[in-house]
Design a protein around this motif. Structure first.
Motif, PDB file in Angstrom:
ATOM      1  N   TYR A 301       0.850  -1.180   0.000  1.00  0.00           N
ATOM      2  CA  TYR A 301       0.000   0.000   0.000  1.00  0.00           C
ATOM      3  C   TYR A 301       0.889   1.234   0.000  1.00  0.00           C
ATOM      4  CZ  TYR A 301       0.760   0.508   5.093  1.00  0.00           C
ATOM      5  OH  TYR A 301       1.324   0.671   6.330  1.00  0.00           O
ATOM      6  N   THR A 302       0.324   2.334  -0.484  1.00  0.00           N
ATOM      7  CA  THR A 302       1.091   3.570  -0.595  1.00  0.00           C
ATOM      8  C   THR A 302       0.132   4.755  -0.529  1.00  0.00           C
ATOM      9  OG1 THR A 302       2.769   4.736  -1.911  1.00  0.00           O
ATOM     10  CG2 THR A 302       1.013   3.619  -3.116  1.00  0.00           C
ATOM     11  N   ASN A 303       0.680   5.940  -0.570  1.00  0.00           N
ATOM     12  CA  ASN A 303      -0.105   7.159  -0.476  1.00  0.00           C
ATOM     13  C   ASN A 303      -1.113   7.243  -1.620  1.00  0.00           C
ATOM     14  OD1 ASN A 303      -0.496  10.213  -1.191  1.00  0.00           O
ATOM     15  ND2 ASN A 303       0.176  10.190   0.943  1.00  0.00           N
ATOM     16  N   ALA A 304      -2.369   7.539  -1.288  1.00  0.00           N
ATOM     17  CA  ALA A 304      -3.429   7.538  -2.293  1.00  0.00           C
ATOM     18  C   ALA A 304      -3.323   8.710  -3.264  1.00  0.00           C
ATOM     19  CB  ALA A 304      -4.797   7.545  -1.607  1.00  0.00           C
ATOM     20  N   ASP A 305      -2.650   9.757  -2.862  1.00  0.00           N
ATOM     21  CA  ASP A 305      -2.601  10.956  -3.704  1.00  0.00           C
ATOM     22  C   ASP A 305      -1.524  10.876  -4.786  1.00  0.00           C
ATOM     23  OD1 ASP A 305      -4.699  12.230  -2.367  1.00  0.00           O
ATOM     24  OD2 ASP A 305      -3.339  13.033  -0.836  1.00  0.00           O
ATOM     25  N   ASN A 306      -0.349  10.374  -4.437  1.00  0.00           N
ATOM     26  CA  ASN A 306       0.740  10.396  -5.417  1.00  0.00           C
ATOM     27  C   ASN A 306       1.588   9.128  -5.411  1.00  0.00           C
ATOM     28  OD1 ASN A 306       1.921  10.812  -2.957  1.00  0.00           O
ATOM     29  ND2 ASN A 306       2.618  12.904  -3.387  1.00  0.00           N
ATOM     30  N   GLY A 307       1.055   8.025  -4.875  1.00  0.00           N
ATOM     31  CA  GLY A 307       1.792   6.766  -4.866  1.00  0.00           C
ATOM     32  C   GLY A 307       1.723   6.052  -6.209  1.00  0.00           C
ATOM     33  N   THR A 308       2.669   5.134  -6.446  1.00  0.00           N
ATOM     34  CA  THR A 308       2.725   4.337  -7.668  1.00  0.00           C
ATOM     35  C   THR A 308       1.921   3.060  -7.477  1.00  0.00           C
ATOM     36  OG1 THR A 308       4.926   5.196  -8.186  1.00  0.00           O
ATOM     37  CG2 THR A 308       4.253   3.165  -9.290  1.00  0.00           C
ATOM     38  N   GLU A 309       1.044   2.725  -8.446  1.00  0.00           N
ATOM     39  CA  GLU A 309       0.129   1.599  -8.285  1.00  0.00           C
ATOM     40  C   GLU A 309       0.635   0.300  -8.901  1.00  0.00           C
ATOM     41  OE1 GLU A 309      -4.271   3.293  -8.174  1.00  0.00           O
ATOM     42  OE2 GLU A 309      -3.129   4.182  -9.827  1.00  0.00           O
ATOM     43  N   PHE A 310       1.644   0.363  -9.759  1.00  0.00           N
ATOM     44  CA  PHE A 310       2.223  -0.867 -10.322  1.00  0.00           C
ATOM     45  C   PHE A 310       3.636  -0.575 -10.783  1.00  0.00           C
ATOM     46  CE2 PHE A 310       3.372  -3.639 -13.871  1.00  0.00           C
ATOM     47  CZ  PHE A 310       3.215  -4.874 -13.274  1.00  0.00           C
TER      48      PHE A 310
END
Length: 464
Positions: A301-310
């Motif tokens: 999991y990561t930051n919802a605003d600017n995290g990388t999803e894959f």
């Protein structure tokens, strides 16, 4: 879900096909469960890859919080759920063959990223609280279609159609964190008659926003004996185990040894170990069940605003990294006949499932809120117990070797010419033999290079 229930759903308008694709179905009454199914797929040959797609609501952002699989390993070798962040080219049929070049004749105009992967009758996965895979809508998700890809190891009997698929728990409530997948992959080359062959890949983390790895799934085919991943400190050469799995067990996402916060500059080492005893030919990386694979899917999991999803990663290890692998990385986990049988027969064998320790529910990945930190901390309720009672194999092939060293046994042997002995080859025959051997090596090298670029093209086309 039975065939007749699926047929009623289609006839009653539960699934609307547009341009060959189904619209995202409505959830089951009174639930947040969305049922995605193959539309009666027909696998006409062994190692058939078939895809189907579902169009998401472009105005509605949603979050997947749980995955359950409707299918068995006796039919589906593996299943992958991906998201297309673009438009899909039209398809004349609800499903299509998609093995050779990712999405096959149907293409996604944007990146396609993995959301979930399943094999060997694994149970489903429930994400931690406040974490979800973001899909649909006009926001940062960009995922416009969900794609199910099923690999059928064997063709289906005449007249048989497949309705395997997934049940997804989906909420429209915004989640504090977004989930993502880090895919690590290697391209193994496995000589015959070897007790231990390693395929190693190293991955430097390159993200601007930290990711928090909490679960992982290992994947290899029939020769795989154990797959391991470690967090590596390049300054101290120290390693810490992230996950160790048996690829012959149900291939679910299991909790990692702890939660790993990874930032730019951190490194991960991955090793797939194989045994080719009893096999007379080389085995290479490929898409068929007779080929091999080496993958670790790490869920984070990561930051919802600017995290990388894959993100995907796979680099050859340097000498220091090769030396950092612990000696017990090649030790298989303790034998578990129940899990090994369940990976093949699954729910079909009710007595096996009743007598085993496998839970009837999907594994839950637990986290607690930390009062002093905003991030989650992982509880290791189902951590696989490792034992130190195993002795290392007396003869180990390719331990800590680079891919270049893996091919040393293919170099032509120098032939000794001893003048004055009738039984030795003469100089002309010797040169001809060496030339033929060198030509054979060149052909094998070209074949490996072609195979490498073919696999790399598939990975980049479908998972970029």
């Amino acid at each position: 879900m039975s065939f007749w229930l699926f047929l009623i759903t289609v006839v009653c308008g539960g699934v609307n096909h547009s341009h060959g694709f189904a619209d995202m179905p409505q959830p089951l009454a009174g639930t947040n469960t969305y049922q995605l199914r193959m539309p009666g797929a027909i696998a006409t040959m062994d190692d058939d890859y078939i895809c189907t797609a579902f169009k998401l609501d472009p105005e509605k952002e949603m979050f997947i919080t749980q995955f359950r699989v409707e299918g068995t390993a006796e039919r589906a070798h593996h299943m992958i759920l991906s998201g297309c962040a673009g438009d899909m080219s039209d398809s004349s049929t609800p499903s299509w063959k998609c093995g050779s070049h990712g999405t096959g004749k149907v293409s996604c105009s944007g990146p396609t990223r993995i959301l979930y992967a399943w094999a060997k009758n694994a149970d489903g996965t429930r994400l931690p609280p406040s974490v979800g895979f973001r899909i649909g809508g006009t926001g940062k998700s960009r995922v416009k279609y969900l794609i199910i890809q099923v690999h059928y190891a064997n063709k289906l009997p005449p007249g048989v159609r497949d309705y395997s698929g997934l049940d997804l728990e989906i909420t429209s409530e915004p989640q504090k964190y977004i989930a993502g997948i880090l895919l690590m992959l290697a391209l193994p080359e496995i000589p015959p008659h070897q007790a231990v062959v390693n395929s190693d890949i190293c991955c430097p983390i390159d993200v601007t926003v930290p990711i928090h790895i909490f679960a992982a799934r290992v994947h290899a085919h029939g020769l795989g004996t154990v797959v391991t991943s470690y967090k590596y400190n390049p300054k101290t050469q120290a390693t810490e185990l992230i996950v160790k799995g048996n690829p012959q067990w149900p291939q679910a996402f299991y909790p990692t040894t702890r939660e790993f916060a990874m930032t730019k500059g951190d490194e991960i080492l991955m090793r797939c170990t194989y045994s080719s005893l009893g096999k007379n030919t080389f085995t290479y990386a490929g898409l068929s069940s007779s080929d091999e694979m080496c993958n670790v899917y790490m869920m984070y999991y990561t930051n919802a605003d600017n995290g990388t999803e894959f993100q995907s990663c796979g680099y050859y290890c340097n000498d220091e990294q090769n030396r950092a692998y612990p000696a017990d990385s090649i030790q298989p986990l303790p034998s578990n006949p129940m899990l090994e049988a369940y990976a093949i027969h699954g729910k079909m064998n009710h007595q096996l499932r009743t007598n085993s320790t496998i839970s009837e529910e999907e594994p839950i990945i637990h986290v607690d809120h930390n009062k002093n930190e905003e991030d989650y901390q992982l509880k290791n309720q189902s951590q696989i117990e490792e034992q130190d009672t195993f002795q290392l194999a007396s003869q180990v092939h390719h331990e800590h070797q680079t891919p270049e060293e893996t091919t040393k046994q293919e170099q032509p042997l120098a032939m000794n010419v001893v003048p004055g002995k009738e039984e030795t080859l003469n100089e002309k025959e010797n040169k001809a033999a060496i030339k033929a051997a060198n030509q054979d090596v060149t052909v094998k090298k070209k074949r490996r290079e072609d195979h490498f670029w073919s696999i790399l093209f598939f990975i980049r086309r479908f998972f970029s």
